[in-house]
Design a protein around this motif. Structure first.
Motif, PDB file in Angstrom:
ATOM      1  N   ALA A  57     -58.464  32.655 -12.142  1.00 58.14           N
ATOM      2  CA  ALA A  57     -59.842  33.124 -12.331  1.00 58.14           C
ATOM      3  C   ALA A  57     -60.063  33.591 -13.761  1.00 58.14           C
ATOM      4  N   PRO A  58     -60.936  32.913 -14.501  1.00 65.87           N
ATOM      5  CA  PRO A  58     -61.270  33.405 -15.847  1.00 65.87           C
ATOM      6  C   PRO A  58     -61.939  34.775 -15.748  1.00 65.87           C
ATOM      7  N   ASP A  59     -61.603  35.664 -16.665  1.00 68.90           N
ATOM      8  CA  ASP A  59     -62.152  37.021 -16.636  1.00 68.90           C
ATOM      9  C   ASP A  59     -63.666  37.039 -16.774  1.00 68.90           C
ATOM     10  N   GLU A  60     -64.220  35.996 -17.454  1.00 75.00           N
ATOM     11  CA  GLU A  60     -65.655  36.004 -17.685  1.00 75.00           C
ATOM     12  C   GLU A  60     -66.471  35.605 -16.456  1.00 75.00           C
ATOM     13  N   TYR A  61     -65.785  35.276 -15.347  1.00 77.29           N
ATOM     14  CA  TYR A  61     -66.491  34.868 -14.134  1.00 77.29           C
ATOM     15  C   TYR A  61     -66.139  35.784 -12.966  1.00 77.29           C
ATOM     16  N   PRO A  62     -66.639  37.007 -12.952  1.00 76.39           N
ATOM     17  CA  PRO A  62     -66.392  37.876 -11.799  1.00 76.39           C
ATOM     18  C   PRO A  62     -67.081  37.302 -10.559  1.00 76.39           C
ATOM     19  N   GLY A  63     -66.450  37.485  -9.408  1.00 81.23           N
ATOM     20  CA  GLY A  63     -67.043  36.972  -8.175  1.00 81.23           C
ATOM     21  C   GLY A  63     -66.849  35.477  -7.988  1.00 81.23           C
ATOM     22  N   LEU A  64     -65.904  34.910  -8.710  1.00 79.41           N
ATOM     23  CA  LEU A  64     -65.639  33.477  -8.620  1.00 79.41           C
ATOM     24  C   LEU A  64     -65.206  33.087  -7.208  1.00 79.41           C
ATOM     25  N   ALA A  65     -65.722  31.953  -6.733  1.00 83.27           N
ATOM     26  CA  ALA A  65     -65.340  31.433  -5.420  1.00 83.27           C
ATOM     27  C   ALA A  65     -64.946  29.970  -5.548  1.00 83.27           C
ATOM     28  N   ARG A  66     -63.881  29.627  -4.893  1.00 80.11           N
ATOM     29  CA  ARG A  66     -63.428  28.241  -4.879  1.00 80.11           C
ATOM     30  C   ARG A  66     -62.919  27.907  -3.486  1.00 80.11           C
ATOM     31  N   GLY A  67     -62.885  26.618  -3.191  1.00 78.91           N
ATOM     32  CA  GLY A  67     -62.445  26.216  -1.860  1.00 78.91           C
ATOM     33  C   GLY A  67     -61.828  24.842  -1.875  1.00 78.91           C
ATOM     34  N   ILE A  68     -61.241  24.495  -0.744  1.00 82.41           N
ATOM     35  CA  ILE A  68     -60.567  23.205  -0.609  1.00 82.41           C
ATOM     36  C   ILE A  68     -60.851  22.637   0.777  1.00 82.41           C
ATOM     37  N   ILE A  69     -61.131  21.344   0.816  1.00 75.66           N
ATOM     38  CA  ILE A  69     -61.263  20.619   2.086  1.00 75.66           C
ATOM     39  C   ILE A  69     -60.132  19.614   2.133  1.00 75.66           C
ATOM     40  N   LEU A  70     -59.341  19.652   3.190  1.00 75.40           N
ATOM     41  CA  LEU A  70     -58.235  18.726   3.308  1.00 75.40           C
ATOM     42  C   LEU A  70     -58.096  18.263   4.749  1.00 75.40           C
ATOM     43  N   ASP A  71     -57.533  17.088   4.921  1.00 74.98           N
ATOM     44  CA  ASP A  71     -57.340  16.538   6.257  1.00 74.98           C
ATOM     45  C   ASP A  71     -56.172  17.228   6.943  1.00 74.98           C
ATOM     46  N   ALA A  72     -56.358  17.498   8.235  1.00 79.30           N
ATOM     47  CA  ALA A  72     -55.247  18.044   9.019  1.00 79.30           C
ATOM     48  C   ALA A  72     -54.183  16.991   9.253  1.00 79.30           C
ATOM     49  N   ASP A  73     -54.590  15.702   9.248  1.00 84.63           N
ATOM     50  CA  ASP A  73     -53.692  14.594   9.575  1.00 84.63           C
ATOM     51  C   ASP A  73     -53.132  14.780  10.982  1.00 84.63           C
ATOM     52  N   GLN A  74     -51.891  14.395  11.198  1.00 83.19           N
ATOM     53  CA  GLN A  74     -51.357  14.417  12.568  1.00 83.19           C
ATOM     54  C   GLN A  74     -50.695  15.730  12.956  1.00 83.19           C
ATOM     55  N   HIS A  75     -50.462  16.606  11.990  1.00 83.68           N
ATOM     56  CA  HIS A  75     -49.763  17.854  12.284  1.00 83.68           C
ATOM     57  C   HIS A  75     -50.509  19.029  11.645  1.00 83.68           C
ATOM     58  N   PRO A  76     -51.626  19.431  12.258  1.00 80.39           N
ATOM     59  CA  PRO A  76     -52.463  20.467  11.632  1.00 80.39           C
ATOM     60  C   PRO A  76     -51.760  21.793  11.392  1.00 80.39           C
ATOM     61  N   GLN A  77     -50.897  22.232  12.321  1.00 73.63           N
ATOM     62  CA  GLN A  77     -50.258  23.523  12.140  1.00 73.63           C
ATOM     63  C   GLN A  77     -49.241  23.487  10.998  1.00 73.63           C
ATOM     64  N   ALA A  78     -48.529  22.382  10.871  1.00 71.62           N
ATOM     65  CA  ALA A  78     -47.587  22.239   9.759  1.00 71.62           C
ATOM     66  C   ALA A  78     -48.341  22.182   8.435  1.00 71.62           C
ATOM     67  N   ARG A  79     -49.475  21.501   8.449  1.00 68.11           N
ATOM     68  CA  ARG A  79     -50.295  21.424   7.234  1.00 68.11           C
ATOM     69  C   ARG A  79     -50.802  22.807   6.842  1.00 68.11           C
ATOM     70  N   TRP A  80     -51.265  23.543   7.856  1.00 69.15           N
ATOM     71  CA  TRP A  80     -51.769  24.882   7.589  1.00 69.15           C
ATOM     72  C   TRP A  80     -50.660  25.790   7.062  1.00 69.15           C
ATOM     73  N   GLN A  81     -49.480  25.680   7.642  1.00 71.32           N
ATOM     74  CA  GLN A  81     -48.385  26.548   7.230  1.00 71.32           C
ATOM     75  C   GLN A  81     -48.018  26.313   5.770  1.00 71.32           C
ATOM     76  N   SER A  82     -48.077  25.054   5.322  1.00 69.83           N
ATOM     77  CA  SER A  82     -47.745  24.775   3.923  1.00 69.83           C
ATOM     78  C   SER A  82     -48.773  25.409   2.990  1.00 69.83           C
TER      79      SER A  82
END
Length: 213
Positions: A57-82
């Motif tokens: 997070a750059p200091d000049e951007y307070p309140g910064l928000a970011r996100g990620i969309i990814l496929d669960a594929d065949q093993h959602p819990q393993a993907r989530w754990q990683s």
């Protein structure tokens, strides 16, 4: 010179990007974030690199928000754990399982970070499975598409691998619309999908919560 929006949503590919923007436009969401397509996001090493960049997070951007969309594929819990392991190492308190309505993590001194695992934060699958959930169950073309795939598979004449069945189903259904073969994002704009379905409402709410204006 126009200032680049520091709030960013990282997605796996161009299809995801166009679907996100089409849903945002149809739902009246403000453009409070940018979307970046990162081919190969499913690769763990590349995902780790993207997370490292997203969480810086750059200091000049307070309140910064970011996100990620990814496929669960065949093993959602393993993907989530990683993903959980990576975020925990950065100082986030991450639940054992993703929030069914989309996860948003907030911590003092850290970037607000969101995760959506396609299709619904619980099931195996990918973007096409999410789009399939936006087709009403009573849709007759959907039933015909499912039956067509079932018949081909019973005769062993299909050419798609088993893990790509959802892609084959969705694009078969799209091929039977008024303008056959439109990409998914354009098909959202053409109102081929029902954005009032619960999973889409949850997705839109997650985006609003993560990137609150």
């Amino acid at each position: 010179m126009e200032r680049v929006n520091p709030n960013t949503l990282y997605v796996e590919g161009k299809d995801d990007l166009h679907v996100v923007w089409a849903i945002c436009k149809a739902s009246g969401l403000q453009e409070t974030f940018a979307v970046e397509a990162k081919a190969g996001l499913s690769n763990l090493q590349k995902t780790a690199g993207i997370l490292n960049a997203a969480l810086s997070a750059p200091d000049e951007y307070p309140g910064l928000a970011r996100g990620i969309i990814l496929d669960a594929d065949q093993h959602p819990q393993a993907r989530w754990q990683s993903i959980r392991n990576m975020l925990t190492s950065k100082g986030y308190l991450v639940p054992d399982r993703p929030d069914p309505h989309g996860t948003v993590l907030r911590a003092e001194g850290l970037v607000t970070f969101g995760i959506w695992m396609m299709p619904d934060n619980q099931s195996p699958g990918e973007l096409e499975d999410f789009m399939r959930l936006l087709i009403p169950e009573q849709d007759r073309l959907l039933h015909h598409a499912v039956e067509s795939l079932n018949r081909m598979e019973a005769e062993h004449i299909q050419r798609y691998p088993a893990q790509d069945r959802s892609k084959a189903l969705l694009h078969t259904w799209l091929a039977w619309q008024e303008q056959p073969g439109k990409p998914m994002g354009q098909s959202v704009t053409a109102q081929h999908f029902d954005l009032q379905q619960p999973v889409c409402a949850a997705f839109v709410h997650w985006l609003k919560t993560l990137f609150a204006a």
